[in-house]
Design an enzyme around this catalytic site. Structure first.
Site, PDB file in Angstrom:
ATOM      1  N   SER A  35      61.553  12.824  13.551  1.00  0.00           N
ATOM      2  CA  SER A  35      61.523  11.639  12.691  1.00  0.00           C
ATOM      3  C   SER A  35      60.287  10.774  12.885  1.00  0.00           C
ATOM      4  O   SER A  35      59.975   9.943  12.028  1.00  0.00           O
ATOM      5  CB  SER A  35      62.781  10.785  12.928  1.00  0.00           C
ATOM      6  OG  SER A  35      62.894  10.428  14.295  1.00  0.00           O
ATOM      7  N   ASP A 339      64.272   0.108  13.539  1.00  0.00           N
ATOM      8  CA  ASP A 339      65.689   0.314  13.263  1.00  0.00           C
ATOM      9  C   ASP A 339      66.527   0.677  14.484  1.00  0.00           C
ATOM     10  O   ASP A 339      67.670   1.109  14.347  1.00  0.00           O
ATOM     11  CB  ASP A 339      65.866   1.402  12.189  1.00  0.00           C
ATOM     12  CG  ASP A 339      65.292   2.748  12.619  1.00  0.00           C
ATOM     13  OD1 ASP A 339      64.810   2.856  13.769  1.00  0.00           O
ATOM     14  OD2 ASP A 339      65.320   3.694  11.814  1.00  0.00           O
ATOM     15  N   HIS A 342      63.250   4.074  15.650  1.00  0.00           N
ATOM     16  CA  HIS A 342      61.871   4.274  15.210  1.00  0.00           C
ATOM     17  C   HIS A 342      61.074   2.975  15.264  1.00  0.00           C
ATOM     18  O   HIS A 342      61.650   1.885  15.288  1.00  0.00           O
ATOM     19  CB  HIS A 342      61.878   4.837  13.787  1.00  0.00           C
ATOM     20  CG  HIS A 342      62.792   6.000  13.622  1.00  0.00           C
ATOM     21  ND1 HIS A 342      64.044   5.889  13.052  1.00  0.00           N
ATOM     22  CD2 HIS A 342      62.647   7.294  14.007  1.00  0.00           C
ATOM     23  CE1 HIS A 342      64.640   7.076  13.074  1.00  0.00           C
ATOM     24  NE2 HIS A 342      63.811   7.937  13.651  1.00  0.00           N
TER      25      HIS A 342
END
Length: 371
Positions: A35, A339, A342
Site C-alpha cells: 500500500s 489514516d 499510511h
C-alpha cells in the site's frame, strides 16, 4: 502578472528538463510493493470481492487529486514524487484501464506480502487477504506485461537497463499477519530470513532480465504506527520509547532492515555493474517524530492521525478512514500519518526527496546512473 506567471512556470519546466541529466536517463519506472506504493491496483482487483473498500471513498485523495485514486494517502506517494522528479508521468497501476504503460507500470497492491499466502496458510496463519498479490504474483504480472513493450530477450534487456525498478516495501504485511495470529515477537523475527531471501531472489530475477537500477525499500518502524499503537497498547510505560513508540514492535523493522542492507551489499558485490540501492522508510519516520515542527508537522501530536474516528491517536478500528462519517483534518500537510497505517502526502514528499538525493537511500537514486 496573469500572463507572465504561466510563461515563467513554462520556462522553469523547460529549464529543469534541459539541466536535469538524470531526468532523461530513465525511459520508465517499474514499481512493486504494497500500500505504500499502490496507485490503484487493489481497488480494481477487489471489485466484487470486498463488500466495501475504504480506499475507493473520500477523503482519500483529497489533497492533490481531489478524489480517491486507490492510493493509501490524502495525495501522492513516494513513487509519484520520484516519477515527477525524474521527468516521467505518474506510474499507472497495471490493472487500471485505458492507461499508457510505455513509460512504466505499477504492480504494487495494498496488503501485499513478500511470501505467498499459501506459505502462511500452511502454518495455520489464516487471517490473510482473499486474493494473493504477493511479490511472486507481481513478478508474474510483470512477465505477462513484458511482451507489450519488448519482443525479444535482448530488446527487453536494453529497455530495462534504462529503467528504474523499485521493489518494495515488502515484509511489513508478512510480519503483521504473523503478529495478528498471536505469535510472539521472536516468532515473527523467525520469518525475516525467508522474507529477505525472497526479496533478494526477486531482485536477482530482475537483474538477470536486464535491470541495472534497482531500489529496495526497507520496513517502517511499526511500533510508531497508530494502528499498532492502538491494537497493542500497553499499560507498562517501559514498553514505549521516548517518542511514544512501542519498542518491541520497532525491533522487527530494525532487524528486517539490517538483514536487507546485508542482502543489498551482497547483490552489489555480485552485480558490480548495476546500481542497487537500499531505501529507508524507518529513519525518516523517526526523524519526523523527533523534530516534527522542523519538517512542518505542526498539529501538536506527532502520533495522532489526520483521518480517523477517535481514540488516543484518532484511530478507531470500528470507524476507519474512508468509512461513512469518518472525518479528515483540515490541513493534512501538518500531520505525519494519514489514516493510522499510511503517511500523508507531505511525509511521502520528504521521503521521496531523501531517496532521490539522500540521506534516505544508499546510494541515492540521483547519485549516479548505471547503463
Amino acid at each position: 502578472m496573469e500572463i507572465l506567471l504561466p510563461c515563467f512556470l513554462l520556462f522553469l519546466s523547460l529549464f529543469k528538463q534541459a539541466y536535469c541529466t538524470e531526468c532523461s536517463q530513465y525511459n520508465a519506472i517499474f514499481s512493486f510493493g504494497n500500500s505504500y506504493a499502490d496507485t490503484g491496483n487493489f481497488v480494481n482487483l477487489m471489485k466484487g470481492v470486498l463488500p466495501y473498500d475504504n480506499f475507493e471513498h473520500s477523503p482519500y485523495g483529497m489533497t492533490y487529486f481531489g478524489y480517491p485514486t486507490g492510493r493509501g494517502s490524502d495525495g501522492r506517494l513516494v513513487i509519484d514524487f520520484i516519477a515527477l522528479d525524474l521527468g516521467l508521468p505518474l506510474v499507472p497501476a497495471y490493472f487500471s484501464k485505458g492507461k499508457d504503460f510505455k513509460q512504466g507500470a505499477n504492480f504494487a497492491s495494498i496488503g501485499s506480502t513478500a511470501l505467498k499466502l499459501d506459505y502462511f496458510r500452511q502454518r495455520n496463519i489464516t487471517n490473510v487477504p482473499p486474493v494473493d498479490t504477493s511479490s511472486s504474483v507481481q513478478l508474474g504480472w510483470f512477465d505477462q506485461f513484458k511482451p507489450s513493450i519488448c519482443n525479444t530477450t535482448e530488446a527487453c534487456k536494453a529497455y530495462f537497463s534504462k529503467s528504474l525498478f523499485i521493489f518494495g516495501e515488502f515484509g511489513g504485511n508478512d510480519y503483521n499477519f504473523v503478529l495478528s495470529a498471536g505469535k510472539s515477537i521472536s516468532e515473527v523475527k523467525s520469518y525475516v530470513p525467508v522474507v529477505i531471501d525472497t526479496i533478494k531472489g526477486a531482485a536477482e530475477s530482475l537483474l538477470k532480465q536486464g535491470a541495472m537500477n534497482i531500489v529496495l525499500p526497507g520496513n517502517l518502524p511499526t511500533g510508531c504506527i497508530p494502528i499498532i499503537l492502538t491494537i497493542y497498547a500497553s499499560p507498562n510505560k517501559t514498553d514505549y520509547d521516548r517518542l511514544g513508540c512501542l519498542k518491541r514492535f520497532n525491533s522487527i523493522g530494525f532487524y528486517h532492515n539490517g538483514k536487507l542492507k546485508e542482502a543489498v551489499v551482497q547483490l552489489q558485490q555480485k552485480y558490480p555493474k548495476a546500481k542497487i540501492s537500499y531505501a529507508d522508510y524507518y529513519e525518516p519516520l523517526i526523524h519526523f517524530l523527533q523534530r516534527p515542527k522542523h519538517f512542518g508537522f505542526t498539529n501538536g501530536a506527532p502520533l495522532r492521525i489526520c483521518c480517523g474516528g477517535g481514540g488516543p491517536y484518532n484511530y478507531n478500528l470500528t470507524a476507519t478512514c474512508g468509512q461513512p462519517g469518518v472525518p479528515a483534518c483540515t490541513y493534512p500537510s501538518t500531520y505525519i500519518n494519514w489514516d493510522g497505517i499510511h503517511l500523508t502526502e507531505a511525509a511521502y514528499r520528504i521521503i521521496a526527496t531523501g531517496w532521490l538525493k539522500g540521506p534516505y537511500a544508499h546510494p541515492p537514486i540521483l547519485s549516479g546512473y548505471h547503463k
